[in-house]
Each structure stands twice: as structure tokens, then as C-alpha cells.
Design a protein around this motif. Structure first.
Motif, PDB file in Angstrom:
ATOM      1  N   PHE A   1       0.838  -1.195   0.000  1.00 39.57           N
ATOM      2  CA  PHE A   1       0.000   0.000   0.000  1.00 39.57           C
ATOM      3  C   PHE A   1       0.878   1.252   0.000  1.00 39.57           C
ATOM      4  O   PHE A   1       0.555   2.244  -0.659  1.00 39.57           O
ATOM      5  N   THR A   2       1.983   1.197   0.718  1.00 40.10           N
ATOM      6  CA  THR A   2       2.917   2.329   0.722  1.00 40.10           C
ATOM      7  C   THR A   2       3.499   2.550  -0.670  1.00 40.10           C
ATOM      8  O   THR A   2       3.587   3.692  -1.149  1.00 40.10           O
ATOM      9  N   ARG A   3       3.891   1.462  -1.330  1.00 36.98           N
ATOM     10  CA  ARG A   3       4.449   1.576  -2.684  1.00 36.98           C
ATOM     11  C   ARG A   3       3.410   2.145  -3.644  1.00 36.98           C
ATOM     12  O   ARG A   3       3.721   2.987  -4.504  1.00 36.98           O
ATOM     13  N   ILE A   4       2.164   1.688  -3.509  1.00 35.16           N
ATOM     14  CA  ILE A   4       1.091   2.182  -4.370  1.00 35.16           C
ATOM     15  C   ILE A   4       0.835   3.666  -4.118  1.00 35.16           C
ATOM     16  O   ILE A   4       0.617   4.441  -5.056  1.00 35.16           O
ATOM     17  N   SER A   5       0.866   4.068  -2.848  1.00 28.80           N
ATOM     18  CA  SER A   5       0.631   5.474  -2.506  1.00 28.80           C
ATOM     19  C   SER A   5       1.733   6.364  -3.075  1.00 28.80           C
ATOM     20  O   SER A   5       1.464   7.456  -3.590  1.00 28.80           O
ATOM     21  N   ILE A   6       2.968   5.909  -2.991  1.00 29.47           N
ATOM     22  CA  ILE A   6       4.086   6.676  -3.560  1.00 29.47           C
ATOM     23  C   ILE A   6       3.918   6.803  -5.067  1.00 29.47           C
ATOM     24  O   ILE A   6       4.109   7.881  -5.646  1.00 29.47           O
ATOM     25  N   LEU A   7       3.538   5.688  -5.714  1.00 31.39           N
ATOM     26  CA  LEU A   7       3.329   5.714  -7.171  1.00 31.39           C
ATOM     27  C   LEU A   7       2.232   6.704  -7.532  1.00 31.39           C
ATOM     28  O   LEU A   7       2.389   7.511  -8.466  1.00 31.39           O
ATOM     29  N   ASN A   8       1.110   6.676  -6.803  1.00 29.37           N
ATOM     30  CA  ASN A   8       0.008   7.594  -7.121  1.00 29.37           C
ATOM     31  C   ASN A   8       0.405   9.050  -6.907  1.00 29.37           C
ATOM     32  O   ASN A   8      -0.026   9.928  -7.651  1.00 29.37           O
ATOM     33  N   THR A   9       1.228   9.310  -5.908  1.00 31.54           N
ATOM     34  CA  THR A   9       1.719  10.676  -5.687  1.00 31.54           C
ATOM     35  C   THR A   9       2.513  11.155  -6.903  1.00 31.54           C
ATOM     36  O   THR A   9       2.340  12.287  -7.377  1.00 31.54           O
ATOM     37  N   ILE A  10       3.368  10.285  -7.414  1.00 30.70           N
ATOM     38  CA  ILE A  10       4.175  10.631  -8.599  1.00 30.70           C
ATOM     39  C   ILE A  10       3.277  10.814  -9.821  1.00 30.70           C
ATOM     40  O   ILE A  10       3.423  11.777 -10.584  1.00 30.70           O
TER      41      ILE A  10
END
Length: 390
Positions: free
Chosen positions: A222-231
Motif C-alpha cells: 500500500f505504501t508503494r502504491i501510494s508513492i506511485l500515485n503521488t508521482i
């Protein structure tokens, strides 16, 4: 569609089926056998399984198996499968998870939907996430993903997380930046950015706790997905939306562009008033250097009138800057016990630098207040001028 029609379409359209798998020994055989009912064009990517997966796969000499020495994530497995599929001359790849949640007899749904399209399309299976037995965390995660996909592409889907998909192999990006579960978000967003339609098709889903093995790690993934969505959101606001705006201008005649993308004469009075309010807010806010990008991006995103928002944002033209600085510092002074006797000082950027917090607070008060006021005045004026367009 009849079975022979599906099989012929798979052959004519050059469709293969990719099955990424990692330690799904309980369900892998059932999935492969189900797919074989429709085609032998199967590529299984064994992503470093440590269970009996290799022994299961040796039973299938009629399919292609790629065995990776160690587990590197679903995204890496899919990328490996895409490369192999293109090497073998396939145009499309249907991906299906090996954990048993997908029904291979939904393959005709994808084939039939593809045949009905006049252009290449990326199809995502739409699971019924409200049915009994679906974990609440999966349903929430899907709604979360749907929202960000809409924000980043403008496309509304009901399911963006299903692994049962059909990819147009020659229209998806060639290089990717994510190796694990977040890959399936990256690929659909970046494919949509290439103006390839992304659509849902209805499929069935089975959640059997006794059989299903999930490798999703809630916190890490979920953290990786959140970082991706921020980018992706950052790229959307500062590159994709302005790029599309410029491209529309290039593709259309000036008259058509002016009417459809700028004036938007069919927009309601309320929309135009909101556009002016947005422009004033951005123009008076402390977003120096980014105001034009922000106002165009946000007006496109929220389907507002771009020219009105842009014109209104120019409230911060150079002749007005000293007055904006003075008003912002004056309004911010009570909140930080700052200097309110502004008129006796030189109104320049050094003054802002020395009283930064005071200026930021005051500018947000100023921008919000004048944004609301300008929006209300614009709405009342437009309503009087053209009441039937409210």
C-alpha cells in the motif's frame, strides 16, 4: 460466442494468455486446464516458486513456461511475459491470476468485447466487489484505486485492480518503473495517457480462503502504491493535462479550438463563475512560477472554463503585485503578531522573505475571500445576462 468462434478469434487476433504464478500449487492446474479449453497459446511465468509449481508445469509440454530463478514480483513477471509474447508475434495478451479467483470461462467476454471495438483497447475485468465473501479491505482498496485512476486519467472505471485483463501489446509502454503489485496501476495509467481506451468488462470472481494464497503485503505494498500515485498525480497536473491542452490546440482549427476548448459556450453560468473563482484563487495564492500550470491543469481536471480561469488568474499581473503583497502582509499580521504598518516599508520580495509565514497566511486569506466574492459577482452578472444558462 460459440467455442469454435472464440478459438478462431483468438487465433486470428493473435491473442495469447499470460499466467504469472508464485506458490499457487493448489489452484494453478485448474487455471491452466480452464484456459486450455480455449487456446494452447499460453505463457506461464513461474516467478521463483518454492512449492510444487515446477512439478505441475512439467506436465504441460504444449505450453510455454518461463521459470525465473527468484521471486521479483508480479510486475516483473508480467513484463517478462509481455516481452516473450511480442517476440512470438502476438498482438494481444490476456492475463489471468493463478490463485483461482478468476474463471477461465470468462475469456470469451474479453474476446467478444475486443471484436466489438474499432480500435485497440485495454480491457479490465470488472468483478462484483459487493458480493458476499469479498473482503472489505479488497473492496476499499479497489475504490481507492478507482478514484486515483480517475484523477490521473479522467476515466471512470468500477474495477482497476483486477488482474484479469486484455492488453494491446503494441500500444502499452515499452519501459516501466515498478516491479510489484503497483505495476498494474502504472501500466493502465500510462496506457491511458497514450490515448488508448481503458474499459471494464463484466467477469465473475471467486474468493475461497481455503485455496487462495495472496502475496499482497498490506503495509509495504500500500505504501508503494501510494508513492506511485503521488508521482502519477504530479505528472498529471504538471505535464499530462497541459500537454493534452496544447495537443488539442494543434489538432483543431483555431475557431473550433476557441469554441470547444476555450470559450466552451455550452458551459453553465455556475461553471463559468467557478472558473473565475478558481483563477482568482490561484492568481492571488503564493504559487509563484506555477500559477499558469496550476490554473490550466485544475480547470481541465474539473471541466471548468479554461480561458476564464486563466484570465482571472492574471489578477497578479506585475502592476498589481505591490498591492497584493501589501494586502497579504496586512491580513496575515494578526496571526503571527507581525508588522502591520506595511505602507512605510518597501514592498518587494525581500519583505516577503523576511515575513514569509505572515505573507503566506495573509495571501491565503486574501485569495480565498476574493475568490468567493468574484465567483458570486460573476454568477449574479451572468445570471442576469443569460438567465436560461444557469
Amino acid at each position: 460466442m460459440l467455442l469454435d468462434e472464440v478459438q478462431n478469434a483468438i487465433s486470428e487476433k493473435k491473442i495469447c494468455v499470460l499466467i504469472p504464478t508464485y506458490n499457487n500449487e493448489k489452484t494453478l492446474k485448474r487455471v491452466i486446464d480452464g484456459v486450455l479449453h480455449y487456446t494452447e497459446s499460453i505463457i506461464v511465468i513461474n516467478d521463483g516458486s518454492t512449492d510444487s509449481t515446477p512439478h505441475i508445469l512439467v506436465q504441460y509440454s504444449n505450453i510455454i513456461t518461463i521459470s525465473l530463478p527468484e521471486n521479483k514480483g508480479k510486475g516483473n513477471g508480467l513484463k517478462t511475459g509481455f516481452r516473450k509474447a511480442k517476440e512470438l508475434g502476438y498482438n494481444y495478451a490476456i492475463t489471468i491470476d493463478s490463485d483461482g479467483q478468476h474463471y477461465p470461462d470468462d475469456i470469451p467476454v474479453f474476446v467478444e468485447a475486443l471484436l466489438q471495438e474499432k480500435e485497440d483497447v485495454l480491457l479490465i475485468g470488472n468483478r462484483n466487489m459487493s458480493q458476499d465473501g469479498i473482503p472489505k479491505k479488497s473492496s476499499f482498496g479497489n475504490r481507492f484505486s478507482n478514484f486515483w485512476f480517475w484523477f490521473e486519467t479522467g476515466i471512470k472505471l468500477e474495477d482497476t485492480q483486477s488482474g484479469f485483463r486484455l492488453y494491446p501489446l503494441h500500444k502499452i509502454p515499452k519501459k516501466y518503473f515498478t516491479p510489484k503489485f503497483e505495476f498494474e496501476i502504472e501500466i493502465i495509467v500510462r496506457t491511458a495517457w497514450r490515448h488508448i481506451p481503458v474499459k471494464n468488462v463484466p467477469i465473475k470472481v471467486l474468493y475461497d480462503p481455503a485455496e487462495r494464497v495472496s502475496h499482497f503485503r498490506p503495509f509495504k505494498d500500500f505504501t508503494r502504491i501510494s508513492i506511485l500515485n503521488t508521482i502519477l498525480v504530479t505528472i498529471t497536473l504538471f505535464y499530462i493535462i497541459p500537454r493534452n491542452f496544447v495537443n488539442n490546440f494543434k489538432k483543431k482549427s483555431f475557431k473550433r479550438f476557441l469554441k470547444e476548448d476555450v470559450l466552451e459556450s455550452d458551459g453553465s453560468n455556475r461553471t463559468k463563475a467557478f472558473s473565475i473563482a478558481l483563477g482568482v484563487f490561484i492568481g492571488l495564492s503564493p504559487f509563484w512560477g506555477f500559477q499558469t500550470l496550476l490554473v490550466i491543469s485544475l480547470s481541465v481536471l474539473f471541466k471548468l472554463n479554461k480561458v476564464l480561469a486563466f484570465v482571472a488568474s492574471n489578477v497578479s499581473l506585475p502592476p498589481f503585485i505591490p498591492f497584493i503583497i501589501a494586502a497579504s502582509l496586512f491580513l496575515g499580521a494578526p496571526f503571527v503578531h507581525g508588522e502591520s504598518n506595511i505602507l512605510n516599508q518597501d514592498l518587494n520580495f525581500d519583505l516577503i522573505k523576511n515575513n514569509l509565514l505572515q505573507y503566506v497566511i495573509g495571501s491565503m486569506i486574501l485569495s480565498t475571500s476574493l475568490s468567493v466574492l468574484s465567483g458570486l459577482i460573476a454568477f449574479l452578472f451572468l445570471s442576469k445576462l443569460n438567465p436560461e444558462n444557469n
